[in-house]
Design an enzyme around this catalytic site. Structure first.
Site, PDB file in Angstrom:
ATOM      1  N   HIS A   1      -0.749  11.026  -1.880  1.00  0.00           N
ATOM      2  CA  HIS A   1      -2.029  10.613  -1.293  1.00  0.00           C
ATOM      3  C   HIS A   1      -2.939  11.777  -0.912  1.00  0.00           C
ATOM      4  O   HIS A   1      -4.092  11.844  -1.310  1.00  0.00           O
ATOM      5  CB  HIS A   1      -1.792   9.734  -0.059  1.00  0.00           C
ATOM      6  CG  HIS A   1      -3.069   9.324   0.600  1.00  0.00           C
ATOM      7  ND1 HIS A   1      -3.698  10.075   1.576  1.00  0.00           N
ATOM      8  CD2 HIS A   1      -3.867   8.259   0.387  1.00  0.00           C
ATOM      9  CE1 HIS A   1      -4.812   9.472   1.945  1.00  0.00           C
ATOM     10  NE2 HIS A   1      -4.943   8.369   1.241  1.00  0.00           N
TER      11      HIS A   1
ATOM     12  N   ASP B   1      -1.435   6.506  -5.426  1.00  0.00           N
ATOM     13  CA  ASP B   1      -2.500   7.511  -5.509  1.00  0.00           C
ATOM     14  C   ASP B   1      -2.072   8.564  -6.515  1.00  0.00           C
ATOM     15  O   ASP B   1      -0.964   9.098  -6.417  1.00  0.00           O
ATOM     16  CB  ASP B   1      -2.703   8.179  -4.143  1.00  0.00           C
ATOM     17  CG  ASP B   1      -3.044   7.168  -3.065  1.00  0.00           C
ATOM     18  OD1 ASP B   1      -4.200   6.737  -3.005  1.00  0.00           O
ATOM     19  OD2 ASP B   1      -2.134   6.804  -2.291  1.00  0.00           O
TER      20      ASP B   1
ATOM     21  N   HIS C   1       0.815  -1.212   0.000  1.00  0.00           N
ATOM     22  CA  HIS C   1       0.000   0.000   0.000  1.00  0.00           C
ATOM     23  C   HIS C   1       0.853   1.268   0.000  1.00  0.00           C
ATOM     24  O   HIS C   1       1.631   1.488   0.933  1.00  0.00           O
ATOM     25  CB  HIS C   1      -0.878  -0.040   1.259  1.00  0.00           C
ATOM     26  CG  HIS C   1      -1.809   1.103   1.399  1.00  0.00           C
ATOM     27  ND1 HIS C   1      -1.804   1.931   2.496  1.00  0.00           N
ATOM     28  CD2 HIS C   1      -2.792   1.555   0.583  1.00  0.00           C
ATOM     29  CE1 HIS C   1      -2.752   2.834   2.367  1.00  0.00           C
ATOM     30  NE2 HIS C   1      -3.373   2.637   1.215  1.00  0.00           N
TER      31      HIS C   1
END
Ligand code: G3P
Ligand code: CA
Length: 289
Positions: A81, A68, A39
């Site tokens: 992000h 992201d 992640h």
């Protein structure tokens, strides 16, 4: 069995594996243990959403990374992000008069001046916010696969088309690469747009639609990716009963699981993937990667 026969059978098995659909890797996790996805890269060990974080994931032996994507004032796609640069860069020091330091209010050249690693550890000082182009090249270099999140699409009209254009320019929309790419968003509209623009692409909705809503989502997404806290075995089973836009059962990648006990619990629900800041911890808990 004769050694030569064994070797031939093994070679045949490998050849069969190589001949499966090019989307097979994007579909991985369907059978057996869940796929482990790093992640924002291996973000417990290197600054999130940087090239260092995907290098770290590769070094730990993980293929899949998540990121992201947002857009600068002058239209550059960058990997970060938050909608503000404040938490993960030294923007406050470099541009003190520019609060609240929104990504969309800074040019690509300005963002390129920022340190996106020093906040995490002095060892990473000087790390930059990558452009999506730089990021895709490093993913390719590392032989990694990508779960790409279009973040805050409401702030960036047309970001879906722009992202797909960049992916195409970088060679990521050919049959071979499509098996290594999933595009996801919290915005159902954004996921639908991506699916309509490039129907062959694997897409995911971030959230947990009700069981009654699943058939609607299955028109444009292949995966439903909820927070692990909103999951149950019954919900995962219900998702698996619905076929997605490519005629295969919807899958579930759960986020963000960073400890062994939760990883085992969520794996027990039957999820297809686990998104984690600590991929090594999840791998050790499940015996899979
Ligand atoms: O990939 C799932 C996860 O990234 C969604 O939450 O806030 O970390 O982007 P967030
Ligand atoms: Ca994300």
């Amino acid at each position: 069995m004769h050694a030569r026969v064994v070797a031939t059978l093994a070679a045949l098995a490998l050849a069969t594996a190589a001949l499966v659909s090019p989307t097979s890797d994007a579909r991985a996790g369907e059978v057996g243990k869940p796929r482990v996805i790093a992640h924002r890269g291996a973000s417990a060990y290197a600054p999130e959403n940087t090239l260092a974080s995907i290098d770290k994931a590769a070094k730990l032996g993980f293929t899949w990374v998540e990121n992201d994507v947002q857009r600068t004032k002058d239209g550059e796609l960058v990997v970060i992000h938050d909608d503000s640069l404040q938490r993960t860069t030294n923007v406050e020091d470099v541009f003190p008069g520019r609060a609240p330091w929104k990504v969309k209010d800074f040019t690509g050249a300005e963002i390129a001046r920022l340190d996106a690693g020093g906040w995490f550890s002095p060892a990473y000082a000087g790390t930059r916010v990558p452009t999506l182009k730089e990021y895709m090249r490093r993913v390719e270099h590392n032989h990694e696969s990508l779960l790409l999140e279009i973040k805050n699409p409401q702030l960036y009209p047309g970001i879906e088309q722009q992202t797909l254009k960049l992916l195409g320019n970088e060679g990521w929309l050919d049959r071979r690469h499509l098996g290594r790419l999933v595009v996801q968003s919290f915005s159902a509209d954004s996921v639908r747009t991506v699916h309509e623009l490039k129907p062959a692409l694997t897409t995911a909705f971030l959230g947990a639609p009700s069981e009654a809503q699943l058939p609607q989502y299955a028109r444009f997404c292949d995966l439903v990716n909820p927070s692990y806290g909103s999951l149950s075995a019954g919900y995962v089973a219900a998702v698996h009963t619905v076929d997605g836009p490519h005629g295969r059962p919807l899958r579930v990648f759960a986020w963000t699981v960073n400890d062994a006990a939760t990883a085992r619990k969520v794996a027990g629900y039957g999820v297809d993937g686990i998104i984690t800041n600590k991929p090594d911890v999840v791998r050790a808990a499940l015996g899979s990667g």
